[in-house]
Motif scaffolding. Sequence first.
Motif, PDB file in Angstrom:
ATOM      1  N   ALA A 199      21.963  44.837  47.059  1.00 12.71           N
ATOM      2  CA  ALA A 199      23.023  45.417  47.890  1.00 12.71           C
ATOM      3  C   ALA A 199      24.084  45.968  46.941  1.00 12.71           C
ATOM      4  O   ALA A 199      24.390  45.365  45.915  1.00 12.71           O
ATOM      5  N   LEU A 200      24.646  47.115  47.279  1.00  7.40           N
ATOM      6  CA  LEU A 200      25.668  47.723  46.432  1.00  7.40           C
ATOM      7  C   LEU A 200      26.815  48.190  47.307  1.00  7.40           C
ATOM      8  O   LEU A 200      26.606  48.916  48.273  1.00  7.40           O
ATOM      9  N   HIS A 201      28.015  47.748  46.961  1.00  7.21           N
ATOM     10  CA  HIS A 201      29.212  48.154  47.706  1.00  7.21           C
ATOM     11  C   HIS A 201      30.054  49.073  46.844  1.00  7.21           C
ATOM     12  O   HIS A 201      30.248  48.833  45.649  1.00  7.21           O
ATOM     13  N   ILE A 202      30.588  50.135  47.442  1.00  5.82           N
ATOM     14  CA  ILE A 202      31.419  51.120  46.756  1.00  5.82           C
ATOM     15  C   ILE A 202      32.816  51.108  47.371  1.00  5.82           C
ATOM     16  O   ILE A 202      32.957  51.260  48.591  1.00  5.82           O
ATOM     17  N   GLY A 203      33.829  50.951  46.534  1.00  5.53           N
ATOM     18  CA  GLY A 203      35.193  50.963  47.054  1.00  5.53           C
ATOM     19  C   GLY A 203      36.212  51.056  45.934  1.00  5.53           C
ATOM     20  O   GLY A 203      35.870  50.999  44.746  1.00  5.53           O
ATOM     21  N   GLY A 204      37.463  51.179  46.309  1.00  5.48           N
ATOM     22  CA  GLY A 204      38.538  51.276  45.330  1.00  5.48           C
ATOM     23  C   GLY A 204      38.563  50.081  44.396  1.00  5.48           C
ATOM     24  O   GLY A 204      38.371  48.937  44.828  1.00  5.48           O
ATOM     25  N   TRP A 205      38.831  50.331  43.111  1.00  5.31           N
ATOM     26  CA  TRP A 205      38.763  49.264  42.114  1.00  5.31           C
ATOM     27  C   TRP A 205      39.753  48.140  42.381  1.00  5.31           C
ATOM     28  O   TRP A 205      39.508  46.981  42.008  1.00  5.31           O
ATOM     29  N   GLU A 206      40.886  48.429  43.037  1.00  6.63           N
ATOM     30  CA  GLU A 206      41.893  47.398  43.288  1.00  6.63           C
ATOM     31  C   GLU A 206      41.319  46.229  44.094  1.00  6.63           C
ATOM     32  O   GLU A 206      41.754  45.082  43.943  1.00  6.63           O
ATOM     33  N   HIS A 207      40.332  46.514  44.947  1.00  9.94           N
ATOM     34  CA  HIS A 207      39.740  45.464  45.775  1.00  9.94           C
ATOM     35  C   HIS A 207      38.861  44.518  44.972  1.00  9.94           C
ATOM     36  O   HIS A 207      38.472  43.457  45.461  1.00  9.94           O
ATOM     37  N   LEU A 208      38.538  44.913  43.751  1.00 11.68           N
ATOM     38  CA  LEU A 208      37.617  44.119  42.932  1.00 11.68           C
ATOM     39  C   LEU A 208      38.324  43.337  41.839  1.00 11.68           C
ATOM     40  O   LEU A 208      37.674  42.701  41.004  1.00 11.68           O
ATOM     41  N   VAL A 209      39.646  43.364  41.827  1.00  4.51           N
ATOM     42  CA  VAL A 209      40.410  42.571  40.865  1.00  4.51           C
ATOM     43  C   VAL A 209      40.408  41.118  41.327  1.00  4.51           C
ATOM     44  O   VAL A 209      40.541  40.822  42.514  1.00  4.51           O
ATOM     45  N   GLU A 210      40.226  40.209  40.373  1.00  6.23           N
ATOM     46  CA  GLU A 210      40.272  38.779  40.708  1.00  6.23           C
ATOM     47  C   GLU A 210      41.724  38.350  40.773  1.00  6.23           C
ATOM     48  O   GLU A 210      42.425  38.325  39.760  1.00  6.23           O
ATOM     49  N   ILE A 211      42.198  38.030  41.974  1.00  8.03           N
ATOM     50  CA  ILE A 211      43.609  37.700  42.170  1.00  8.03           C
ATOM     51  C   ILE A 211      43.757  36.234  42.561  1.00  8.03           C
ATOM     52  O   ILE A 211      42.787  35.589  42.977  1.00  8.03           O
ATOM     53  N   PRO A 212      44.976  35.682  42.421  1.00  3.36           N
ATOM     54  CA  PRO A 212      45.201  34.283  42.797  1.00  3.36           C
ATOM     55  C   PRO A 212      44.812  34.009  44.248  1.00  3.36           C
ATOM     56  O   PRO A 212      44.907  34.874  45.109  1.00  3.36           O
ATOM     57  N   GLN A 213      44.360  32.809  44.511  1.00  4.54           N
ATOM     58  CA  GLN A 213      43.882  32.366  45.829  1.00  4.54           C
ATOM     59  C   GLN A 213      42.580  33.056  46.255  1.00  4.54           C
ATOM     60  O   GLN A 213      42.079  32.805  47.353  1.00  4.54           O
ATOM     61  N   GLY A 214      42.028  33.910  45.404  1.00  2.00           N
ATOM     62  CA  GLY A 214      40.717  34.492  45.680  1.00  2.00           C
ATOM     63  C   GLY A 214      40.638  35.309  46.946  1.00  2.00           C
ATOM     64  O   GLY A 214      39.608  35.346  47.614  1.00  2.00           O
ATOM     65  N   LYS A 215      41.704  36.023  47.314  1.00  2.00           N
ATOM     66  CA  LYS A 215      41.732  36.751  48.583  1.00  2.00           C
ATOM     67  C   LYS A 215      41.333  38.218  48.478  1.00  2.00           C
ATOM     68  O   LYS A 215      41.329  38.934  49.469  1.00  2.00           O
ATOM     69  N   SER A 216      41.002  38.676  47.281  1.00  2.00           N
ATOM     70  CA  SER A 216      40.502  40.050  47.171  1.00  2.00           C
ATOM     71  C   SER A 216      39.065  40.090  47.660  1.00  2.00           C
ATOM     72  O   SER A 216      38.419  39.044  47.845  1.00  2.00           O
ATOM     73  N   LEU A 217      38.533  41.283  47.853  1.00  2.00           N
ATOM     74  CA  LEU A 217      37.134  41.400  48.253  1.00  2.00           C
ATOM     75  C   LEU A 217      36.232  40.718  47.235  1.00  2.00           C
ATOM     76  O   LEU A 217      35.298  39.996  47.598  1.00  2.00           O
ATOM     77  N   PHE A 218      36.520  40.931  45.953  1.00  2.00           N
ATOM     78  CA  PHE A 218      35.731  40.279  44.911  1.00  2.00           C
ATOM     79  C   PHE A 218      35.791  38.762  45.039  1.00  2.00           C
ATOM     80  O   PHE A 218      34.765  38.070  44.966  1.00  2.00           O
ATOM     81  N   GLY A 219      37.001  38.233  45.244  1.00  2.00           N
ATOM     82  CA  GLY A 219      37.154  36.789  45.380  1.00  2.00           C
ATOM     83  C   GLY A 219      36.400  36.227  46.575  1.00  2.00           C
ATOM     84  O   GLY A 219      35.834  35.133  46.511  1.00  2.00           O
ATOM     85  N   LEU A 220      36.381  36.977  47.659  1.00  2.00           N
ATOM     86  CA  LEU A 220      35.742  36.502  48.886  1.00  2.00           C
ATOM     87  C   LEU A 220      34.211  36.484  48.807  1.00  2.00           C
ATOM     88  O   LEU A 220      33.563  35.820  49.610  1.00  2.00           O
ATOM     89  N   VAL A 221      33.655  37.258  47.873  1.00  2.00           N
ATOM     90  CA  VAL A 221      32.187  37.255  47.724  1.00  2.00           C
ATOM     91  C   VAL A 221      31.767  36.769  46.337  1.00  2.00           C
ATOM     92  O   VAL A 221      30.605  36.899  45.952  1.00  2.00           O
ATOM     93  N   LYS A 222      32.702  36.185  45.601  1.00  2.00           N
ATOM     94  CA  LYS A 222      32.412  35.776  44.224  1.00  2.00           C
ATOM     95  C   LYS A 222      31.282  34.770  44.147  1.00  2.00           C
ATOM     96  O   LYS A 222      30.532  34.738  43.160  1.00  2.00           O
ATOM     97  N   ASP A 223      31.147  33.935  45.177  1.00  2.00           N
ATOM     98  CA  ASP A 223      30.074  32.931  45.162  1.00  2.00           C
ATOM     99  C   ASP A 223      28.681  33.567  45.185  1.00  2.00           C
ATOM    100  O   ASP A 223      27.690  32.915  44.843  1.00  2.00           O
ATOM    101  N   LEU A 224      28.607  34.844  45.561  1.00  2.00           N
ATOM    102  CA  LEU A 224      27.327  35.559  45.550  1.00  2.00           C
ATOM    103  C   LEU A 224      27.001  36.090  44.153  1.00  2.00           C
ATOM    104  O   LEU A 224      25.963  36.724  43.961  1.00  2.00           O
ATOM    105  N   GLN A 225      27.897  35.825  43.209  1.00  2.00           N
ATOM    106  CA  GLN A 225      27.736  36.243  41.804  1.00  2.00           C
ATOM    107  C   GLN A 225      27.508  37.755  41.676  1.00  2.00           C
ATOM    108  O   GLN A 225      26.526  38.201  41.077  1.00  2.00           O
ATOM    109  N   PRO A 226      28.427  38.532  42.244  1.00  2.00           N
ATOM    110  CA  PRO A 226      28.264  39.997  42.180  1.00  2.00           C
ATOM    111  C   PRO A 226      28.474  40.543  40.768  1.00  2.00           C
ATOM    112  O   PRO A 226      29.191  39.950  39.954  1.00  2.00           O
ATOM    113  N   ASN A 227      27.867  41.651  40.505  1.00  2.00           N
ATOM    114  CA  ASN A 227      28.030  42.366  39.241  1.00  2.00           C
ATOM    115  C   ASN A 227      29.065  43.465  39.463  1.00  2.00           C
ATOM    116  O   ASN A 227      28.836  44.385  40.252  1.00  2.00           O
TER     117      ASN A 227
END
Length: 237
Positions: A199-227
């Motif tokens: 699966a490949l998701h395309i979106g603005g880079w800001e959504h993929l920054v690892e932020i405190p409390q893990g509330k970014s898109l990246f943080g919310l799916v981090k357990d899936l070990q995305p690349n």
Amino acid sequence: MAMSKRTRSLALVGTVHRDPKGYAKLFHLLEQERPSIITVEISPYSRAFRAQQAAALRARLRENLRKIGKERGRSLREVISRSAVLEIFLALREPYEWRAAKDYADRHGIEVMDIDLSCYAEEKLSHLTELVSLENVRALIHLPSFDLSRQVESQYARAKFLFDHPPSSWPVSEEVRHREAHMAEKIRGFARQKNKGKALHIGGWEHLVEIPQGKSLFGLVKDLQPNRIILASMANE
């Protein structure tokens, strides 16, 4: 004996919106990654709006630019070359992220899904009519022009830095939280539907920054070990 489920691989591609070279870079990246399903940070409303109204808005913008050109003794080409004007034309065009994903999906017979929320897009796009007005365009012409390509490069450099050095604080609006949660749920849903492929998701880079409390898109799916991939260099992160 029951077979164990194969973990679905996931790639997250961070883009700079309105990158003039974005389509070619993204299509090339998709050919490299070979996903079996693509999701894009764009809403159904955004796509429908541009399909139904963008042509008329572009025509109105061009007419207003001609009037301004005559007032100032400049050619239409010269007036359009102003960076603020070019950005309006890019805003009226279907984003390259969707065009590249759709063209790739059509070529390879895979799914591509628009997974952002329409309610927020409807509010933002409602201002485009005002944006192309004669009064507004006159004001934009007075703004300093800048090199759009350099600005895009600067954004990609910032993305690379923040991917490598997660910020200690990162303000997130209620709108963004709602959109992030919605898109993360969609991505998870597609991951559960299939047991192989990428699966490949395309979106603005800001959504993929690892932020405190893990509330970014990246943080919310981090357990899936995305690349994570930054489109600028098309290099894996």
